[in-house]
Design an enzyme around this catalytic site. Structure first.
Site, PDB file in Angstrom:
ATOM      1  N   TYR A   1      42.790  38.425  43.887  1.00  0.00           N
ATOM      2  CA  TYR A   1      41.680  37.762  43.181  1.00  0.00           C
ATOM      3  C   TYR A   1      41.265  36.736  44.437  1.00  0.00           C
ATOM      4  O   TYR A   1      40.158  36.751  44.836  1.00  0.00           O
ATOM      5  CB  TYR A   1      41.990  36.926  41.965  1.00  0.00           C
ATOM      6  CG  TYR A   1      41.071  35.629  41.735  1.00  0.00           C
ATOM      7  CD1 TYR A   1      39.772  35.895  41.489  1.00  0.00           C
ATOM      8  CD2 TYR A   1      41.660  34.233  42.072  1.00  0.00           C
ATOM      9  CE1 TYR A   1      38.869  34.857  41.254  1.00  0.00           C
ATOM     10  CE2 TYR A   1      40.849  33.356  41.708  1.00  0.00           C
ATOM     11  CZ  TYR A   1      39.475  33.521  41.336  1.00  0.00           C
ATOM     12  OH  TYR A   1      38.519  32.418  41.206  1.00  0.00           O
TER      13      TYR A   1
ATOM     14  N   THR B   1      36.627  28.875  45.318  1.00  0.00           N
ATOM     15  CA  THR B   1      37.931  28.337  44.470  1.00  0.00           C
ATOM     16  C   THR B   1      38.725  27.846  45.329  1.00  0.00           C
ATOM     17  O   THR B   1      38.899  28.118  46.657  1.00  0.00           O
ATOM     18  CB  THR B   1      38.435  29.558  43.743  1.00  0.00           C
ATOM     19  OG1 THR B   1      39.758  29.075  43.211  1.00  0.00           O
ATOM     20  CG2 THR B   1      38.808  30.584  44.598  1.00  0.00           C
ATOM     21  N   ASP B   2      39.779  26.880  44.780  1.00  0.00           N
ATOM     22  CA  ASP B   2      40.620  26.379  45.850  1.00  0.00           C
ATOM     23  C   ASP B   2      41.773  27.287  45.949  1.00  0.00           C
ATOM     24  O   ASP B   2      42.626  27.160  46.742  1.00  0.00           O
ATOM     25  CB  ASP B   2      41.179  24.905  45.095  1.00  0.00           C
ATOM     26  CG  ASP B   2      41.821  25.390  43.844  1.00  0.00           C
ATOM     27  OD1 ASP B   2      41.942  26.441  43.064  1.00  0.00           O
ATOM     28  OD2 ASP B   2      42.541  24.475  43.243  1.00  0.00           O
ATOM     29  N   GLU B   3      41.674  28.381  45.230  1.00  0.00           N
ATOM     30  CA  GLU B   3      42.931  29.424  45.532  1.00  0.00           C
ATOM     31  C   GLU B   3      42.848  30.218  46.881  1.00  0.00           C
ATOM     32  O   GLU B   3      43.644  30.682  47.278  1.00  0.00           O
ATOM     33  CB  GLU B   3      42.757  30.468  44.331  1.00  0.00           C
ATOM     34  CG  GLU B   3      43.190  29.762  43.062  1.00  0.00           C
ATOM     35  CD  GLU B   3      43.688  30.673  41.730  1.00  0.00           C
ATOM     36  OE1 GLU B   3      44.329  31.836  42.409  1.00  0.00           O
ATOM     37  OE2 GLU B   3      43.282  30.365  40.694  1.00  0.00           O
TER      38      GLU B   3
ATOM     39  N   LYS C   1      37.959  36.320  46.754  1.00  0.00           N
ATOM     40  CA  LYS C   1      36.966  34.956  46.885  1.00  0.00           C
ATOM     41  C   LYS C   1      37.020  34.554  48.098  1.00  0.00           C
ATOM     42  O   LYS C   1      35.790  33.922  48.676  1.00  0.00           O
ATOM     43  CB  LYS C   1      37.615  33.999  45.872  1.00  0.00           C
ATOM     44  CG  LYS C   1      37.481  34.184  44.392  1.00  0.00           C
ATOM     45  CD  LYS C   1      36.055  34.585  43.942  1.00  0.00           C
ATOM     46  CE  LYS C   1      35.354  33.044  43.789  1.00  0.00           C
ATOM     47  NZ  LYS C   1      34.150  32.942  43.055  1.00  0.00           N
TER      48      LYS C   1
END
Length: 332
Positions: A148, A123-125, A152
């Site tokens: 979260y 994910t870009d997060e 990841k």
């Protein structure tokens, strides 16, 4: 090709499975999914009787289950994860178990099985937050700001380590915020649509100025297919829509599509550690894999609104369960 997909009953996973089975008559898929609250078995109800598809109900952090699922498989696409930031703030433990331990178990089992390719859906997060300008590249530092995102990022780094240490052929794909059919209605866009259909307002955190790089799920699935075919082991690829819209702009667009105005928007207290802005540089996947997003956001959003309008029987039971929870607004 014989493929294991983990978490294939979730939003992106189910769209990916449907795409591959529809386009590739030689593709056989094993789907390992624990059928958690966000993984709906009926997401794949139209293909569950196919002789090229098999569902194994089990958890990715259980080695025995993973070994069974990998039998006869050539490649793996790893979606299985707890994904919702708000839930990770309320309780991080499930995110560490599934996202970190589950990835480690899968990597070890893939190594033992001699898997030819593993695509990890990140994910870009993991990059954290941007200011008003700039874009993240694949070489940007990882600076997650939610439980979260941290889970990841940990899994992303485990994949890199298993490539560097053991030579496991892992390709990492880092998509931006996805939207489209079959997205669980705690996420911002489906929550906004279904709330309006129920006669409720759209909850928007803070002043609605947080910016996201939206991408339609079909474009993400194409990128994952290319990464599976031609992605370079050990490489990470950003996958973004190429634009940026604030949450308020998206809420207003949804309200307009459903013939509502700003009266349909309700500002709510911001969540802790809310990243201001995401934006991805996708030059690497464009140059190496000849990928670019094909779905214009306005057209994709209109199609998504239509899908939720036409599939109330899918989302209404899910919303009823969400509304019975006492955790406040889920806004993605």
């Amino acid at each position: 090709m014989r493929l294991l997909v983990t978490g294939g009953c979730g939003f992106i996973g189910s769209n990916f499975i449907r795409r591959l089975l529809g386009l590739r008559p030689d593709c056989h898929i094993v789907n390992l999914d624990c059928l958690s609250y966000a993984a709906q078995g009926n997401n794949l109800g139209d293909i569950e009787k196919s002789d090229r598809y098999r569902l194994i109900v089990g958890r990715v952090e259980d080695p025995a289950t993973v070994k069974t699922a990998l039998a006869g498989v050539e490649a793996v696409v790893h979606f299985a994860a707890e994904t919702h930031v708000d839930r990770s703030i309320a309780g991080a433990a499930p995110f560490i178990t599934t996202n970190v331990l589950g990835t480690q178990v899968l990597l070890d089992c893939c190594r033992a099985a001699g898997i030819e390719r593993l695509v990890y859906v990140s994910t870009d997060e993991i990059y954290g937050t941007l200011g008003e300008t700039g874009r993240f590249t694949e070489d940007s530092p990882l600076a997650p700001r939610s439980p979260y995102a941290a889970s990841k990022a940990a899994a992303d780094l485990l994949c890199r380590a298993w490539f560097e240490t053991y030579g496991l052929p892992v390709v990492i794909v880092r998509p931006s915020n996805n939207y489209g059919p079959f997205q669980f209605p705690e996420k911002f866009i489906p929550l906004a649509i279904t709330n309006l259909l129920e006669g409720k307002p759209i909850p928007v955190y803070g002043k609605g100025q947080n910016v996201r790089d939206w991408i339609h799920v079909a474009d993400t699935c194409r990128a994952l297919e290319l990464a599976l075919e031609r992605g370079r082991p050990g490489r990470a690829y950003n996958v973004g829509g190429g634009g940026g819209l604030s949450n308020l702009e998206v809420a207003r667009a949804i309200a307009e599509l459903l013939d509502r105005g700003d009266d349909a928007i309700e500002f709510v207290p911001d969540r802790p550690g809310h990243d201001l802005r995401y934006a991805l540089d996708t030059a690497r996947i464009t140059s190496e894999l000849d990928w670019a997003p094909q779905t214009d956001f306005a057209a994709g959003l209109a199609a998504t609104v239509r899908w939720f309008c036409e599939n109330s029987g899918w989302w209404q039971p899910l919303k009823a369960r969400l509304q019975s929870e006492s955790r406040g607004f889920w806004t993605g």
